[in-house]
Motif scaffolding. Sequence first.
Motif, PDB file in Angstrom:
ATOM      1  N   GLU A 108     -86.640  -0.495  -4.125  1.00  0.00           N
ATOM      2  CA  GLU A 108     -85.413  -1.183  -4.545  1.00  0.00           C
ATOM      3  C   GLU A 108     -85.393  -2.667  -4.128  1.00  0.00           C
ATOM      4  O   GLU A 108     -84.392  -3.360  -4.363  1.00  0.00           O
ATOM      5  CB  GLU A 108     -84.167  -0.451  -4.018  1.00  0.00           C
ATOM      6  N   ALA A 109     -86.466  -3.146  -3.542  1.00  0.00           N
ATOM      7  CA  ALA A 109     -86.523  -4.562  -3.138  1.00  0.00           C
ATOM      8  C   ALA A 109     -86.425  -5.471  -4.368  1.00  0.00           C
ATOM      9  O   ALA A 109     -86.863  -5.091  -5.450  1.00  0.00           O
ATOM     10  CB  ALA A 109     -87.843  -4.840  -2.405  1.00  0.00           C
ATOM     11  N   PRO A 110     -85.869  -6.668  -4.188  1.00  0.00           N
ATOM     12  CA  PRO A 110     -85.716  -7.587  -5.337  1.00  0.00           C
ATOM     13  C   PRO A 110     -87.000  -8.348  -5.661  1.00  0.00           C
ATOM     14  O   PRO A 110     -86.950  -9.405  -6.270  1.00  0.00           O
ATOM     15  CB  PRO A 110     -84.625  -8.547  -4.854  1.00  0.00           C
ATOM     16  N   ILE A 111     -88.122  -7.812  -5.246  1.00  0.00           N
ATOM     17  CA  ILE A 111     -89.408  -8.476  -5.446  1.00  0.00           C
ATOM     18  C   ILE A 111     -90.449  -7.368  -5.563  1.00  0.00           C
ATOM     19  O   ILE A 111     -90.357  -6.343  -4.869  1.00  0.00           O
ATOM     20  CB  ILE A 111     -89.682  -9.442  -4.257  1.00  0.00           C
ATOM     21  N   ALA A 112     -91.405  -7.543  -6.445  1.00  0.00           N
ATOM     22  CA  ALA A 112     -92.438  -6.507  -6.637  1.00  0.00           C
ATOM     23  C   ALA A 112     -93.322  -6.407  -5.398  1.00  0.00           C
ATOM     24  O   ALA A 112     -93.434  -7.351  -4.619  1.00  0.00           O
ATOM     25  CB  ALA A 112     -93.285  -6.838  -7.860  1.00  0.00           C
ATOM     26  N   THR A 161     -76.883 -14.120  -6.922  1.00  0.00           N
ATOM     27  CA  THR A 161     -77.590 -12.991  -6.312  1.00  0.00           C
ATOM     28  C   THR A 161     -79.101 -13.171  -6.354  1.00  0.00           C
ATOM     29  O   THR A 161     -79.823 -12.766  -5.447  1.00  0.00           O
ATOM     30  CB  THR A 161     -77.249 -11.689  -7.081  1.00  0.00           C
ATOM     31  N   LEU A 162     -79.591 -13.773  -7.421  1.00  0.00           N
ATOM     32  CA  LEU A 162     -81.028 -13.854  -7.654  1.00  0.00           C
ATOM     33  C   LEU A 162     -81.762 -14.465  -6.461  1.00  0.00           C
ATOM     34  O   LEU A 162     -82.675 -13.853  -5.890  1.00  0.00           O
ATOM     35  CB  LEU A 162     -81.258 -14.705  -8.916  1.00  0.00           C
ATOM     36  N   LEU A 163     -81.340 -15.662  -6.057  1.00  0.00           N
ATOM     37  CA  LEU A 163     -82.045 -16.380  -4.994  1.00  0.00           C
ATOM     38  C   LEU A 163     -81.538 -15.960  -3.620  1.00  0.00           C
ATOM     39  O   LEU A 163     -82.322 -15.676  -2.714  1.00  0.00           O
ATOM     40  CB  LEU A 163     -81.888 -17.888  -5.192  1.00  0.00           C
ATOM     41  N   GLY A 172     -80.035 -13.223  -2.783  1.00  0.00           N
ATOM     42  CA  GLY A 172     -80.410 -11.829  -2.526  1.00  0.00           C
ATOM     43  C   GLY A 172     -81.857 -11.714  -2.079  1.00  0.00           C
ATOM     44  O   GLY A 172     -82.190 -10.944  -1.170  1.00  0.00           O
ATOM     45  N   LEU A 173     -82.714 -12.503  -2.706  1.00  0.00           N
ATOM     46  CA  LEU A 173     -84.125 -12.487  -2.332  1.00  0.00           C
ATOM     47  C   LEU A 173     -84.308 -12.974  -0.896  1.00  0.00           C
ATOM     48  O   LEU A 173     -85.041 -12.363  -0.095  1.00  0.00           O
ATOM     49  CB  LEU A 173     -84.895 -13.382  -3.318  1.00  0.00           C
ATOM     50  N   ALA A 174     -83.619 -14.080  -0.562  1.00  0.00           N
ATOM     51  CA  ALA A 174     -83.725 -14.626   0.798  1.00  0.00           C
ATOM     52  C   ALA A 174     -83.198 -13.622   1.826  1.00  0.00           C
ATOM     53  O   ALA A 174     -83.831 -13.380   2.871  1.00  0.00           O
ATOM     54  CB  ALA A 174     -82.961 -15.948   0.888  1.00  0.00           C
ATOM     55  N   GLN A 175     -82.055 -13.026   1.532  1.00  0.00           N
ATOM     56  CA  GLN A 175     -81.479 -12.021   2.450  1.00  0.00           C
ATOM     57  C   GLN A 175     -82.440 -10.871   2.665  1.00  0.00           C
ATOM     58  O   GLN A 175     -82.612 -10.380   3.778  1.00  0.00           O
ATOM     59  CB  GLN A 175     -80.178 -11.465   1.858  1.00  0.00           C
ATOM     60  N   TRP A 176     -83.059 -10.453   1.592  1.00  0.00           N
ATOM     61  CA  TRP A 176     -83.959  -9.316   1.709  1.00  0.00           C
ATOM     62  C   TRP A 176     -85.185  -9.667   2.552  1.00  0.00           C
ATOM     63  O   TRP A 176     -85.557  -8.932   3.468  1.00  0.00           O
ATOM     64  CB  TRP A 176     -84.370  -8.825   0.306  1.00  0.00           C
ATOM     65  N   LEU A 177     -85.795 -10.835   2.267  1.00  0.00           N
ATOM     66  CA  LEU A 177     -87.006 -11.239   2.999  1.00  0.00           C
ATOM     67  C   LEU A 177     -86.720 -11.417   4.483  1.00  0.00           C
ATOM     68  O   LEU A 177     -87.549 -11.072   5.334  1.00  0.00           O
ATOM     69  CB  LEU A 177     -87.573 -12.552   2.431  1.00  0.00           C
ATOM     70  N   LEU A 178     -85.550 -11.978   4.812  1.00  0.00           N
ATOM     71  CA  LEU A 178     -85.227 -12.298   6.202  1.00  0.00           C
ATOM     72  C   LEU A 178     -84.447 -11.172   6.876  1.00  0.00           C
ATOM     73  O   LEU A 178     -84.201 -11.227   8.075  1.00  0.00           O
ATOM     74  CB  LEU A 178     -84.423 -13.602   6.257  1.00  0.00           C
ATOM     75  N   ASP A 179     -84.047 -10.178   6.107  1.00  0.00           N
ATOM     76  CA  ASP A 179     -83.284  -9.034   6.606  1.00  0.00           C
ATOM     77  C   ASP A 179     -82.075  -9.471   7.427  1.00  0.00           C
ATOM     78  O   ASP A 179     -81.867  -9.022   8.567  1.00  0.00           O
ATOM     79  CB  ASP A 179     -84.193  -8.105   7.443  1.00  0.00           C
ATOM     80  N   ASP A 180     -81.294 -10.360   6.850  1.00  0.00           N
ATOM     81  CA  ASP A 180     -80.123 -10.893   7.553  1.00  0.00           C
ATOM     82  C   ASP A 180     -79.228 -11.568   6.508  1.00  0.00           C
ATOM     83  O   ASP A 180     -79.685 -11.875   5.400  1.00  0.00           O
ATOM     84  CB  ASP A 180     -80.577 -11.940   8.585  1.00  0.00           C
ATOM     85  N   VAL A 216     -86.440 -19.390   4.672  1.00  0.00           N
ATOM     86  CA  VAL A 216     -87.315 -19.370   3.501  1.00  0.00           C
ATOM     87  C   VAL A 216     -86.905 -20.493   2.549  1.00  0.00           C
ATOM     88  O   VAL A 216     -85.715 -20.780   2.377  1.00  0.00           O
ATOM     89  CB  VAL A 216     -87.290 -17.976   2.821  1.00  0.00           C
ATOM     90  N   SER A 217     -87.911 -21.160   1.991  1.00  0.00           N
ATOM     91  CA  SER A 217     -87.668 -22.277   1.076  1.00  0.00           C
ATOM     92  C   SER A 217     -87.891 -21.818  -0.351  1.00  0.00           C
ATOM     93  O   SER A 217     -88.816 -21.045  -0.633  1.00  0.00           O
ATOM     94  CB  SER A 217     -88.623 -23.423   1.381  1.00  0.00           C
ATOM     95  N   ILE A 218     -87.033 -22.305  -1.229  1.00  0.00           N
ATOM     96  CA  ILE A 218     -87.123 -21.930  -2.635  1.00  0.00           C
ATOM     97  C   ILE A 218     -87.069 -23.199  -3.468  1.00  0.00           C
ATOM     98  O   ILE A 218     -86.149 -24.004  -3.336  1.00  0.00           O
ATOM     99  CB  ILE A 218     -85.974 -20.966  -3.006  1.00  0.00           C
ATOM    100  N   SER A 219     -88.097 -23.383  -4.283  1.00  0.00           N
ATOM    101  CA  SER A 219     -88.157 -24.561  -5.145  1.00  0.00           C
ATOM    102  C   SER A 219     -88.057 -24.105  -6.595  1.00  0.00           C
ATOM    103  O   SER A 219     -88.848 -23.266  -7.043  1.00  0.00           O
ATOM    104  CB  SER A 219     -89.483 -25.293  -4.897  1.00  0.00           C
TER     105      SER A 219
END
Lengths: 298, 298
Positions: A34-38, A113-115, A117-125, A166-169
């Motif tokens: 269910e992660a927002p990333i493959a 949510t897209l960005l 949510g991804l950051a929250q998931w990766l950092l678990d916070d 996490v940085s997102i460009s």
Amino acid sequence: MSTAAVAPYRTRTRGREATTPRREPVVWRSWRPEAPIAREEEWHFREQGFVVLHELFGSEEVVRLKAEADRLREAPDALEADTVIREPESDSVRSIFAVHHQSPVFAALCAGTLLRGLAQWLLDDAVYIHQSRLNYKPGFDGRPFHWHSDFETWHAEDGMPAMRAVSISILLDDNTACNGPLMVIPGSHLSFVPCVGETPDRHFRQSLKEQRYGVPDPDVLGALARAHGIVPIVAAAGSVIVFDCNLLHASSGNISPFPRSNVFLVYNATSNRLSMPAGGTPPRPEFLAARRIVSIPQ
Amino acid sequence: MSTAAVAPYRTRTRGREATTPRREPVVWRSWRPEAPIAREEEWHFREQGFVVLHELFGSEEVVRLKAEADRLREAPDALEADTVIREPESDSVRSIFAVHHQSPVFAALCAGTLLRGLAQWLLDDAVYIHQSRLNYKPGFDGRPFHWHSDFETWHAEDGMPAMRAVSISILLDDNTACNGPLMVIPGSHLSFVPCVGETPDRHFRQSLKEQRYGVPDPDVLGALARAHGIVPIVAAAGSVIVFDCNLLHASSGNISPFPRSNVFLVYNATSNRLSMPAGGTPPRPEFLAARRIVSIPQ
């Protein structure tokens, strides 16, 4: 993992400090369907320090973001003056900081949510925006950004305790091999590469135009680049580059006729909020490094 | 085709001149099976203005050429002072001209059948060295070369009558997308793109460090790049780039840790020897543009 009691990574001292292994995880939880990333993308981010989500945004969204970026750039006087950074040898706008506070379009992009949510998931916070900016690299004479780890600067100059950001460009133009794309050293995020030399007070205004402190040792850079290679990130407008806060990256000058712009967002874990800079310099301004946590509307 | 009676291409005038079609052939004879270049390579050179002969020289030959290049660069005082060009912001050697007069190794390289024979065949004439040089682009802060057609300069500043010269670049290091490789606009060799502004006398000493005249109109460049694209030439050490004298090319700065050096040789047809510069400036020195034809020993 608690980071509060850990001594800071050593950097910007008068002597020459050793490169040390990263202490923190890169991804703070285990992958699940269910992660927002493959799974392969998560693996790439963890091992290489970055992942490219090709054309995550469609062309209509790119047009909308680009129009907003152009609007801000063409009327810089409407913005908080400090947040507008110009090219060292001309007056053209190079970056605009704190765009999530100055533009409803970019505020919504950060909160989506897209960005987020991804950051929250990766950092678990839960996360907040540590820094946001628009970068413009004009055609013909766009200036280079030299090699650096963002975390090294944020740790030394802003008091970011740990590698939990996490940085997102978001690319607003096609990035080709020829218009000064982001270049990364894959795997470099697993080492903390210190920089030599104490940071002068309030040097940040110059460093935003041309980096002179926070530059890693050339020999260390050379060894890492020989060991891991350098990857130029070639991707179409609308693609998103997600990269770890400690990945060594740079971009060449742009002498092509094609300008290059991108939106850059940094999500930090709320458990990793800034303390005082270890080097003893005064904290940099809020638009560069948020000390007040502004919760992102869900 | 006789070129003597034809008026020069118009460039470096006070006004804005139009881009005009190339008058001369690119390859001056028809391909035949005994040609020193494959049919597809000849086609590529003719249509695109360049061809890459990958790893034409083996690694032993590269080591030998590189050792000679290093020898020259490390003892510049042994060379004719004018032929040594340094970086604008440091003292490091950027180029050494007239290497075929100053090094037996490079003299032999110019005279060898491989390169000279190819040039003779493409131009269908006896050839001589119009210019030779070593280019060094150091790691971390190698400077860019901006967009230009060599022929435009040679025509305006040296009195080269026609497009009947060919440039050959021998790569002494791997050229990647990240260390400032040669970039070309394929097909641009079929147009003469004039430059704006009269040439000041004796400006060449500065222009060798940083080009300020002989720069094409940005709008014309942009249109050509959009129409034809830009190709970065990525090739291993020992590869040879053969390109037409009128091809628009450039190279980005090199901020990677990897230096990049190459040998650059220009063969001109003996029927195309220099006359006086059309713009009325005095001829540039012999090391930049040979006016005395020195026959290459067969």
